[in-house]
Design a protein around this motif. Structure first.
Motif, PDB file in Angstrom:
ATOM      1  N   SER A 270       0.898  -1.091   0.017  1.00 53.30           N
ATOM      2  CA  SER A 270      -0.199  -0.001  -0.190  1.00 53.30           C
ATOM      3  C   SER A 270       0.851   1.245   0.097  1.00 53.30           C
ATOM      4  N   THR A 271       0.538   2.262  -0.624  1.00 55.17           N
ATOM      5  CA  THR A 271       1.230   3.536  -0.684  1.00 55.17           C
ATOM      6  C   THR A 271       0.381   4.770  -0.935  1.00 55.17           C
ATOM      7  N   CYS A 272       0.755   5.633  -0.084  1.00 50.43           N
ATOM      8  CA  CYS A 272      -0.054   6.902   0.081  1.00 50.43           C
ATOM      9  C   CYS A 272       0.968   7.793   0.155  1.00 50.43           C
ATOM     10  N   VAL A 273       0.394   9.092  -0.412  1.00 53.00           N
ATOM     11  CA  VAL A 273       1.175  10.367  -0.128  1.00 53.00           C
ATOM     12  C   VAL A 273       0.429  11.321   0.789  1.00 53.00           C
ATOM     13  N   VAL A 274       1.296  11.814   1.867  1.00 56.01           N
ATOM     14  CA  VAL A 274       0.675  12.860   2.774  1.00 56.01           C
ATOM     15  C   VAL A 274       0.477  14.349   1.917  1.00 56.01           C
ATOM     16  N   LYS A 275      -0.705  14.738   1.631  1.00 54.35           N
ATOM     17  CA  LYS A 275      -0.884  15.890   0.839  1.00 54.35           C
ATOM     18  C   LYS A 275      -1.127  16.994   1.631  1.00 54.35           C
ATOM     19  N   GLY A 276      -1.375  18.344   1.183  1.00 53.75           N
ATOM     20  CA  GLY A 276      -1.823  19.553   1.914  1.00 53.75           C
ATOM     21  C   GLY A 276      -1.807  20.645   1.205  1.00 53.75           C
ATOM     22  N   SER A 277      -1.829  22.000   1.740  1.00 58.09           N
ATOM     23  CA  SER A 277      -2.106  23.073   0.985  1.00 58.09           C
ATOM     24  C   SER A 277      -0.670  23.743   0.723  1.00 58.09           C
ATOM     25  N   ILE A 278      -0.780  24.610  -0.384  1.00 56.15           N
ATOM     26  CA  ILE A 278       0.500  25.387  -0.570  1.00 56.15           C
ATOM     27  C   ILE A 278       0.177  26.664  -0.122  1.00 56.15           C
ATOM     28  N   PRO A 289       1.236  20.406   5.638  1.00 59.42           N
ATOM     29  CA  PRO A 289       0.584  18.933   5.475  1.00 59.42           C
ATOM     30  C   PRO A 289      -0.718  18.878   6.261  1.00 59.42           C
ATOM     31  N   ASP A 290      -1.566  17.795   5.803  1.00 59.57           N
ATOM     32  CA  ASP A 290      -2.773  17.546   6.643  1.00 59.57           C
ATOM     33  C   ASP A 290      -2.263  16.488   7.354  1.00 59.57           C
ATOM     34  N   VAL A 291      -2.216  17.256   8.585  1.00 63.44           N
ATOM     35  CA  VAL A 291      -1.578  16.348   9.785  1.00 63.44           C
ATOM     36  C   VAL A 291      -2.682  15.319  10.220  1.00 63.44           C
ATOM     37  N   ALA A 292      -3.738  15.379  10.176  1.00 62.48           N
ATOM     38  CA  ALA A 292      -4.747  14.397  10.628  1.00 62.48           C
ATOM     39  C   ALA A 292      -4.699  13.261   9.715  1.00 62.48           C
ATOM     40  N   THR A 293      -4.576  13.604   8.257  1.00 67.94           N
ATOM     41  CA  THR A 293      -4.233  12.301   7.293  1.00 67.94           C
ATOM     42  C   THR A 293      -3.051  11.649   7.935  1.00 67.94           C
ATOM     43  N   ALA A 294      -1.891  12.415   7.802  1.00 66.86           N
ATOM     44  CA  ALA A 294      -0.548  11.855   8.190  1.00 66.86           C
ATOM     45  C   ALA A 294      -0.614  10.763   9.235  1.00 66.86           C
ATOM     46  N   ARG A 295      -1.390  11.373  10.402  1.00 72.29           N
ATOM     47  CA  ARG A 295      -1.522  10.585  11.469  1.00 72.29           C
ATOM     48  C   ARG A 295      -2.441   9.432  11.218  1.00 72.29           C
ATOM     49  N   ARG A 296      -3.313   9.474  10.718  1.00 69.35           N
ATOM     50  CA  ARG A 296      -4.069   8.294  10.294  1.00 69.35           C
ATOM     51  C   ARG A 296      -3.555   7.410   9.528  1.00 69.35           C
ATOM     52  N   TYR A 297      -2.651   7.599   8.524  1.00 72.87           N
ATOM     53  CA  TYR A 297      -1.720   6.834   8.066  1.00 72.87           C
ATOM     54  C   TYR A 297      -0.917   5.853   8.808  1.00 72.87           C
ATOM     55  N   GLY A 298      -0.496   6.630   9.988  1.00 75.68           N
ATOM     56  CA  GLY A 298       0.501   6.112  10.815  1.00 75.68           C
ATOM     57  C   GLY A 298      -0.188   5.229  11.716  1.00 75.68           C
ATOM     58  N   ASN A 299      -1.265   5.439  12.294  1.00 82.06           N
ATOM     59  CA  ASN A 299      -2.123   4.724  13.073  1.00 82.06           C
ATOM     60  C   ASN A 299      -2.261   3.331  12.192  1.00 82.06           C
ATOM     61  N   ASP A 300      -2.873   3.442  10.830  1.00 82.64           N
ATOM     62  CA  ASP A 300      -3.228   2.548  10.174  1.00 82.64           C
ATOM     63  C   ASP A 300      -2.104   1.500   9.930  1.00 82.64           C
ATOM     64  N   ALA A 301      -1.024   2.121   9.682  1.00 83.55           N
ATOM     65  CA  ALA A 301       0.241   1.152   9.532  1.00 83.55           C
ATOM     66  C   ALA A 301       1.132   0.796  10.244  1.00 83.55           C
ATOM     67  N   ARG A 302       1.018   1.367  11.563  1.00 84.22           N
ATOM     68  CA  ARG A 302       2.131   1.062  12.595  1.00 84.22           C
ATOM     69  C   ARG A 302       2.163  -0.374  12.851  1.00 84.22           C
ATOM     70  N   LYS A 303       1.326  -1.106  13.243  1.00 87.87           N
ATOM     71  CA  LYS A 303       1.094  -2.642  13.601  1.00 87.87           C
ATOM     72  C   LYS A 303       1.202  -3.588  12.407  1.00 87.87           C
ATOM     73  N   ALA A 305       1.878  -2.651   8.949  1.00 89.68           N
ATOM     74  CA  ALA A 305       2.585  -1.858   7.563  1.00 89.68           C
ATOM     75  C   ALA A 305       1.377  -2.044   6.533  1.00 89.68           C
ATOM     76  N   THR A 306       0.299  -1.899   6.605  1.00 88.96           N
ATOM     77  CA  THR A 306      -0.892  -1.619   5.723  1.00 88.96           C
ATOM     78  C   THR A 306      -1.709  -0.543   6.188  1.00 88.96           C
ATOM     79  N   ILE A 307      -1.694   0.218   5.017  1.00 91.10           N
ATOM     80  CA  ILE A 307      -2.794   1.395   4.914  1.00 91.10           C
ATOM     81  C   ILE A 307      -4.212   0.808   4.297  1.00 91.10           C
ATOM     82  N   LYS A 308      -5.304   1.215   4.952  1.00 90.79           N
ATOM     83  CA  LYS A 308      -6.682   0.829   4.388  1.00 90.79           C
ATOM     84  C   LYS A 308      -7.068   1.431   3.309  1.00 90.79           C
ATOM     85  N   ARG A 309      -6.750   3.012   3.022  1.00 89.62           N
ATOM     86  CA  ARG A 309      -7.184   4.036   2.174  1.00 89.62           C
ATOM     87  C   ARG A 309      -6.442   4.977   2.277  1.00 89.62           C
ATOM     88  N   CYS A 310      -6.083   5.717   1.089  1.00 92.92           N
ATOM     89  CA  CYS A 310      -5.294   6.960   0.974  1.00 92.92           C
ATOM     90  C   CYS A 310      -6.198   8.050   1.147  1.00 92.92           C
TER      91      CYS A 310
END
Length: 310
Positions: A270-278, A289-303, A305-310
């Protein structure tokens, strides 16, 4: 292309195509590429000094892959990274993930206030860069890989052409005038670099470039998996890393990573990019960066190594 023209392009690429996070991931893949051409001065593989009480699965290895922005005379572990990918590999299930970060992401750097995320390397080397990424995503890497442009070139030459799935056609007048068509395409060493470096002409700019880097990583992994059954392939790869890479990791650690890489299953990546606003931070153009999304990716993958959705 004529020989003089080829030389001219390569010199230009060396100036403009500063090493990306792809380079560091390729360096990691060097663990399973016997007798790699990458020189010891081009790749560093650093074990992170872990903070107390960090909540990570012992089955997941996390590697922060950084492409060095260093000139030939500069120390690659004390200069800005051109781009960053946090790569997680589950050593038992065959799952793997990559979380891409824009190099201009404006974040908190421990002890240095707010700045672009890649400034952490300048302030405190790989250790501080690892802590800074952990502050955004919530996962502290086990290792940091840093590589220069020559590391990319040597590694792709060693592996040979790869295949990637390109979602839409794009081009760049300097890096790839004729461009890349949409669909399944083959990339040699130069095209792999251009594909992972082009930003202009992409729908998502830097975010799209990070996603393309991840596509190249998938292509490289597929090529390596096809070669892993050769007798002594992993053992030879570990020996190559010890020979060509500056590292404080033990042979046992490198062998574990090598095994994990070759056991990754394509349908479990699974591959995702932390996006955000310029926006602007003073006079500097940055990415918030979209901090909430970055943390969601981390929470998903921590245990796992899988991200459910980008």
């Amino acid at each position: 292309m004529s020989s003089p023209e080829t030389s001219r392009v390569r010199r230009w690429v060396r100036r403009v195509v500063r090493t990306t996070a792809l380079a560091a991931v390729l360096a990691g893949v060097a663990v399973v590429v016997p007798d790699s051409e990458v020189a010891s001065t081009e790749v560093s593989f650093v074990k992170v000094e872990r903070a107390q009480g960090v909540d990570l699965s012992p089955d997941v290895v996390w590697i922060l892959a950084i492409g060095s922005d260093a000139r030939p005379w500069e120390d690659k572990v004390k200069t800005r990274g051109d781009a960053l990918q946090l790569v997680g590999i589950h050593t038992k299930t065959g799952a793997a993930t990559a979380i891409g970060l824009a190099r201009d992401s404006y974040v908190d750097i421990p002890g240095h206030g707010r700045n672009r995320i890649n400034s952490a390397m300048v302030f405190g080397g790989p250790q501080l860069q690892a802590r800074t990424v952990a502050g955004l995503i919530g996962i502290e890497p086990d290792y940091v890989m840093v590589a220069r442009f020559e590391g990319v070139e040597g590694m792709v030459r060693e592996i040979g052409p790869i295949q990637v799935d390109n979602p839409y056609a794009f081009s760049d007048v300097n890096l790839k005038k004729e461009g890349f068509r949409a669909g399944r395409i083959k990339l040699g060493w130069y095209d792999a670099l251009a594909f992972s470096r082009i930003r202009k002409g992409l729908v998502d700019g830097d975010f799209g470039r990070s996603a393309n880097q991840q596509r190249v990583i998938r292509g490289i992994h597929a090529k390596i998996v096809a070669e892993q059954r050769k007798p002594g392939f992993i053992e030879g790869g570990v020996a190559a890393v010890l020979k060509h890479t500056h590292t404080d990791a033990s042979p046992v650690e490198l062998y574990r990573i090598a095994q994990a890489i070759t056991q990754v299953k394509a349908n479990k990546i699974s591959t995702c990019v932390v996006k955000g606003s310029i926006g602007q931070a003073g006079s500097a153009s940055v990415v918030f960066p979209d901090v909430a999304t970055a943390r969601r990716y981390g929470n998903d993958a921590r245990k796992d190594a899988t991200i459910k959705r980008c």
